[in-house]
Structure formats: C-alpha cells, structure tokens
Scaffold this active site. Structure first.
Site, PDB file in Angstrom:
ATOM      1  N   LEU A 115       0.835  -1.207   0.000  1.00  0.00           N
ATOM      2  CA  LEU A 115       0.000   0.000   0.000  1.00  0.00           C
ATOM      3  C   LEU A 115       0.865   1.250   0.000  1.00  0.00           C
ATOM      4  O   LEU A 115       0.532   2.260  -0.610  1.00  0.00           O
ATOM      5  CB  LEU A 115      -0.904   0.007   1.234  1.00  0.00           C
ATOM      6  CG  LEU A 115      -2.054  -0.996   1.275  1.00  0.00           C
ATOM      7  CD1 LEU A 115      -2.718  -0.968   2.648  1.00  0.00           C
ATOM      8  CD2 LEU A 115      -3.082  -0.673   0.197  1.00  0.00           C
ATOM      9  N   ALA A 116       1.971   1.192   0.740  1.00  0.00           N
ATOM     10  CA  ALA A 116       2.883   2.337   0.839  1.00  0.00           C
ATOM     11  C   ALA A 116       4.251   1.814   1.246  1.00  0.00           C
ATOM     12  O   ALA A 116       4.370   0.746   1.855  1.00  0.00           O
ATOM     13  CB  ALA A 116       2.366   3.349   1.860  1.00  0.00           C
ATOM     14  N   SER A 119      10.964   4.844   4.318  1.00  0.00           N
ATOM     15  CA  SER A 119      12.357   4.506   4.575  1.00  0.00           C
ATOM     16  C   SER A 119      12.495   3.533   5.736  1.00  0.00           C
ATOM     17  O   SER A 119      13.461   2.780   5.810  1.00  0.00           O
ATOM     18  CB  SER A 119      13.155   5.781   4.881  1.00  0.00           C
ATOM     19  OG  SER A 119      12.589   6.454   5.986  1.00  0.00           O
ATOM     20  N   VAL A 120      11.532   3.523   6.648  1.00  0.00           N
ATOM     21  CA  VAL A 120      11.600   2.659   7.824  1.00  0.00           C
ATOM     22  C   VAL A 120      10.771   1.394   7.630  1.00  0.00           C
ATOM     23  O   VAL A 120      11.156   0.310   8.071  1.00  0.00           O
ATOM     24  CB  VAL A 120      11.140   3.416   9.087  1.00  0.00           C
ATOM     25  CG1 VAL A 120      10.991   2.474  10.270  1.00  0.00           C
ATOM     26  CG2 VAL A 120      12.111   4.537   9.416  1.00  0.00           C
ATOM     27  N   ALA A 121       9.610   1.491   6.982  1.00  0.00           N
ATOM     28  CA  ALA A 121       8.690   0.355   6.923  1.00  0.00           C
ATOM     29  C   ALA A 121       7.961   0.311   5.590  1.00  0.00           C
ATOM     30  O   ALA A 121       7.992   1.255   4.801  1.00  0.00           O
ATOM     31  CB  ALA A 121       7.685   0.446   8.069  1.00  0.00           C
ATOM     32  N   GLN A 122       7.299  -0.800   5.401  1.00  0.00           N
ATOM     33  CA  GLN A 122       6.471  -1.024   4.221  1.00  0.00           C
ATOM     34  C   GLN A 122       5.151  -1.633   4.689  1.00  0.00           C
ATOM     35  O   GLN A 122       5.156  -2.480   5.586  1.00  0.00           O
ATOM     36  CB  GLN A 122       7.203  -1.975   3.270  1.00  0.00           C
ATOM     37  CG  GLN A 122       6.630  -2.046   1.876  1.00  0.00           C
ATOM     38  CD  GLN A 122       7.615  -2.669   0.902  1.00  0.00           C
ATOM     39  OE1 GLN A 122       8.647  -2.077   0.605  1.00  0.00           O
ATOM     40  NE2 GLN A 122       7.301  -3.853   0.412  1.00  0.00           N
ATOM     41  N   LYS A 137       2.213  -3.573   8.850  1.00  0.00           N
ATOM     42  CA  LYS A 137       3.332  -2.632   8.706  1.00  0.00           C
ATOM     43  C   LYS A 137       4.604  -3.359   9.144  1.00  0.00           C
ATOM     44  O   LYS A 137       4.726  -3.767  10.299  1.00  0.00           O
ATOM     45  CB  LYS A 137       3.089  -1.390   9.564  1.00  0.00           C
ATOM     46  CG  LYS A 137       4.122  -0.291   9.394  1.00  0.00           C
ATOM     47  CD  LYS A 137       3.708   0.934  10.212  1.00  0.00           C
ATOM     48  CE  LYS A 137       4.686   2.077  10.058  1.00  0.00           C
ATOM     49  NZ  LYS A 137       4.272   3.272  10.850  1.00  0.00           N
ATOM     50  N   ASP A 272       1.596  15.088  14.195  1.00  0.00           N
ATOM     51  CA  ASP A 272       1.645  15.357  12.756  1.00  0.00           C
ATOM     52  C   ASP A 272       0.285  15.081  12.116  1.00  0.00           C
ATOM     53  O   ASP A 272       0.144  14.172  11.282  1.00  0.00           O
ATOM     54  CB  ASP A 272       2.727  14.482  12.106  1.00  0.00           C
ATOM     55  CG  ASP A 272       3.084  14.962  10.706  1.00  0.00           C
ATOM     56  OD1 ASP A 272       2.779  16.125  10.375  1.00  0.00           O
ATOM     57  OD2 ASP A 272       3.667  14.164   9.944  1.00  0.00           O
TER      58      ASP A 272
END
Length: 539
Positions: A115-116, A119-122, A137, A272
């Site tokens: 889905l996305a 830099s840290v996770a997919q 995730k 955020d």
C-alpha cells in the site's frame, strides 16, 4: 554537501585538500549549476540523497520553527520518504521470524503489492485467518543498524560543530540530535506506535466521531504492527473527498477540536495531523492513523502555554517574556530588548477580531523574535507548534474560512477556569504549605551537615568555565606538538651519534638506519611547522 554548495563547512573544519579532491570527483560543474538553486532547496535535496536517517532528521528540523527561517521550514516540510519498494520475498523471513510460525497459519491472504513504502517500513493489506481485514506494517530488514551508524556519525559532527562554531553552538545541535534520536528510536518500535494509538482511542472512548484503528496485539511487536484496515477516504485524496459528499466545514471543526482536546485536556497528542494521517468515514467521522510521532505536555507546560496566551490578551509583555526565557532556559539579562519586541507584537495583534487573526503567521512572528534573540524552544513545544501549523493547514484546505483561533478559544477559557477553580487553588495552597514546612523544619539539619562538611574539609567549590572543552582541546594539541618536537630532537641526536662513527667499520644497516632517522626528522619537522602555522591561523 559539496555538490549542493555546503563545502564551506568542510573547509572550516580544516580539510581543504579533501574538499578540493572530492570536488573534482563529484563534478564541480554540477555544484556550480546547483548554486543557482535557493539554499533551502539545496539543503532538502542533499538530505534526500544522504538517505533515510537524514530525511528523518530533516523532518524533525521542519518542526523547529524557533531555529530555522520560514523558507527553510517550508522546504523541509516537503521531505517525504521516497524509497523503492522491497520485494515481498525479502520481507517474508522478517514476518515469520516475528510470528514464530508460517504466514499461512496467520493470514488467509496477503497482498504482495505494498500500500505504501517508507524509509523505515512497508505496509501491505492482508486478511487474517479469522476473516478480519488488516494492514500489516513491516520494518525494513537491517534499517536499525544503518540508522545507528548514521547517528554515530551525526553525534561526532554535532560535537565538532558545537566546539568550533559559536553560531552553531547556540542552536544546541547535540540537544536537537538527542531529540531526533529519541524520535527515530520510538518510530522504529512499532509496539510503541500501537500503544500510542490505544491511548488516543481511550481518550476518545466517549466520542463516536473520533477513533483510531484497532491493534491486533497477538501479531504486533517491535518489528511489525498489525492494525484494522480502514475502509474510508484518505484526507490527502482531495478528489475523493470532494466526491464523497462530506461536510468539509464540519470535518475541519471536528478535527481541530479533537487535536485541541488532545493538547489541552489529555496532554497527549498526535504531533503530525496532516491530511495523509486522517481518514474520513460516513457521517463525517474521523479516524487518525500513524502514531509514530506524538507529543506529551506536562501540566506545568500546559499551564505556561495558557499563561502565555493570557498574557497576550492582558497585554503583559513582561509576563510573556518571562515565560519565553523560562522555556529557553535563558537568564533575564536579555529580556529588555526581547520585551520591547514582544510589546510591539502584542500591540499589533491586540484588538484584532478573532476571524481576522492568522494563527500560523502569529506563530512564525513569535518564533522569529525568539530566533533573533538566540532563544530556542523545548522539544515538546516545538511538536505542539508543528501540530498547530499542520492542523491550521488541514482546516483551511477543507474550509477556506476556517478560524483556528475561534475553535481554540473555548479550550483556553476552560483551562483558565479550571486553574482557578476553588478545589485546585486549595490543593496548590496545601502543597505549597507542605513544601514550606519541610523547608523550614529541614533547614537546621541542612546547615548542620554543611558545617560538618566544612570542618572535615569535604566542602568543595565547583567552577564551571564556559567553553573549557575548547581550551582543553587546544592544550592537548599543544602538548602533542611538544611531544613530537622531543621525538624529532631525539631522532636527530641519535642519528648524528650513529653517523659520527662513519669512519669505523659498522654494518651498512646502521648507516641506513641513521639516514632513515634523519629523513623522519625532516618529515616530522615540516609537519610540526605546518600544524603550528595552521593552529595560529585558526586562533
């Protein structure tokens, strides 16, 4: 850094030759062409090229509106994790190691197309064996080791910059780096993100319009987070929002009230809240996601914020200045010029109707005054300022007439009333009386201990000399030069003694040894002259 026009920093560090050689390798023509690009954009592009750790650092710096000018803040806010996706096969081992069993025993189905990707996770969409639709995730393999290596380099750079550059030292780079390290370590632990999500969910348990995704703790750990799939419209998809028939004015107000409740009542907030982190559901309900970055305010900090706003309303520039100096951990010697600046700021905004105030502009002006007086904010307040700016931007995107001040006013009024409620005043008076009594009753005992220490010679006087580390560093370099000079002198004397027997029958090796000693003396002598000359030039 050289390619994007920041090679001067390396020259100041005393590595001119390296800069020149690296400049040739990195195509100085490219660097000259990029010099036409504004400095904020060059900084952003350099951070993007240096990798995920530096992208995250830029994102943290984009919250430091008290340190960087608005043009840098706007550019750094564009930093997003633009990284290629990993093949799913490389993540299977990571997932099964966390689960302790094969994928097929947990997931009935899992989409190998992400889905996305960050830099840290997919993230991947999946369906549990129970039939629940979820989002998985997964942390990228090896990312922690890479980030730790980058942090070690950044710590060295921060220490060097603090010692060498006074203008940089006032920004407290080591403190900023520590804030960044804490943030990225939290973001690397997906179990913490799950707990943050559940904390927000508990705080809104009585409000059906606000929710967070359910966390499946049986499958959630440090390296993997499994949450319920949200079948809604992402706030960042403006076309879908327009076509969804939502009451955008109502959504804007609900979102603002939710975040303000997090800040002023719960004191635990989403740091955020940009449109990409909010989903819209039917009946204008909101679901907040991605709790890797959260802020937490102490009661004292929240009360100081309320006092600051109250001081502006009451035109008390002295009170506002006192709070700002407290936040920056600064003394009162700089308060006269700052107080005049704050007084002019209050005069400019006082009496202006609420619907004409631009809270984002006011925040920038206030922080600009702090920057001009070399003051910085604590990290919890910079996150709060970042959340305010994101919230204001999201509200205006949904409703051009959105008024953040009007939405915030009831929350501030309630906090003022609660602070001076009879039960809270009584509790403060009771706590103050107890502390005063402890101070009075403990004073004789403390004085007795002080006198006893003085009689035994155990009373020490500590003196903190500003920038002592800088002078110790210079002293250490001087000692190194003296030691080198002694070694050079010993080489010359020893070589001369060996050469004095040139008429005798000595092995050839000894003569060669003497010549090597002279050669080493010459090289060492030139090094000593060069370093002494450079040290005098930098003083």
């Amino acid at each position: 850094m050289i390619r994007y026009g920041f090679g001067d920093f390396l020259r100041y560090a005393g590595v001119d030759q390296i800069v020149e050689k690296a400049g040739e390798v990195l195509h100085r023509s490219d660097s000259e062409r990029l010099m036409d690009v504004p400095a904020p954009e060059r900084m952003r592009r350099a951070l993007e090229e240096m990798g995920p750790t530096f992208v995250k650092l830029g994102q943290i710096l984009s919250t430091r509106v008290d340190l960087l000018p608005p043009d840098y803040i706007r550019e750094l806010e564009k930093l997003r994790d633009r990284v290629p996706t990993l093949p799913f096969d490389k993540l299977v081992t990571e997932i099964e190691a966390e689960l302790g069993r094969p994928l097929r025993e947990v997931f009935a189905e899992i989409d190998t197309v992400p889905l996305a990707a960050g830099s840290v996770a997919q993230t991947h969409r999946a369906c549990l064996a129970s039939g629940d639709e979820v989002v998985v995730k997964i942390r990228r393999p090896g990312i922690r080791r890479m980030i730790e290596a980058d942090l070690r380099l950044l710590r060295r750079l921060a220490r060097f910059a603090t010692r060498r550059f006074e203008d940089v030292a006032r920004l407290r780079p080591e403190a900023i780096l520590q804030e960044f390290a804490n943030s990225i370590h939290t973001e690397l632990d997906f179990a913490i993100e799950g707990r943050n999500s559940e904390t927000i969910a508990r705080n809104f348990a009585d409000d059906p319009a606000i929710s967070t995704p359910k966390v499946y703790w049986d499958y959630t750990s440090e390296r993997m987070n499994v949450q319920a799939f949200i079948d809604g419209v992402a706030g960042s998809d403006r076309e879908a929002v327009d076509a969804g028939g939502f009451d955008k004015r109502r959504i804007a107000r609900r979102g603002a009230e939710a975040v303000l409740k997090m800040m002023f009542e719960d004191r635990f907030f989403h740091a955020d809240p940009h449109p990409g982190n909010v989903f819209y559901l039917p009946d204008d309900r909101l679901v907040f996601i991605d709790f890797g970055m959260v802020g937490q305010l102490s009661r004292q900090r929240r009360d100081e914020m309320v006092d600051l706003l109250h001081g502006m309303v009451e035109r008390r520039a002295d009170k506002v200045t006192e709070i700002l100096l407290t936040w920056a951990d600064a003394d009162d010697r700089r308060n006269l010029a700052l107080e005049g600046r704050i007084d002019a700021f209050i005069d400019r905004v006082h009496g202006v109707a609420l619907d004409r105030l631009d809270i984002a502009s006011l925040t920038r002006d206030l922080f600009a005054a702090m920057r001009d007086h070399n003051l910085s904010l604590p990290s919890d307040l910079t996150l709060m300022a970042k959340a305010f700016a994101s919230l204001d931007g999201m509200g205006r995107q949904l409703d051009p007439d959105f008024d953040m001040v009007a939405v915030a006013e009831p929350f501030l009024q309630r906090q003022m009333l609660r602070r001076y409620a009879p039960d809270r005043v009584l509790r403060k008076a009771r706590d103050g009386a107890a502390e005063g009594l402890d101070l009075v009753t403990g004073l004789p005992r403390d004085l007795k201990k002080l006198l006893q220490m003085a009689q035994r010679g155990q009373l020490n006087l500590g003196i903190d000399i500003v920038r002592m580390e800088h002078y110790l560093d210079r002293f250490e370099r001087s000692i190194t030069r003296v030691s080198m000079a002694i070694v050079i002198a010993a080489l010359i004397v020893g070589s001369s003694m060996v050469m004095s027997f040139s008429g005798a029958k000595l092995p050839v090796g000894l003569s060669v040894f003497a010549m090597l000693g002279f050669a080493a003396s010459v090289v060492g002598g030139f090094w000593l002259i060069y370093t002494t000359w450079r040290g005098n030039g930098r003083r």
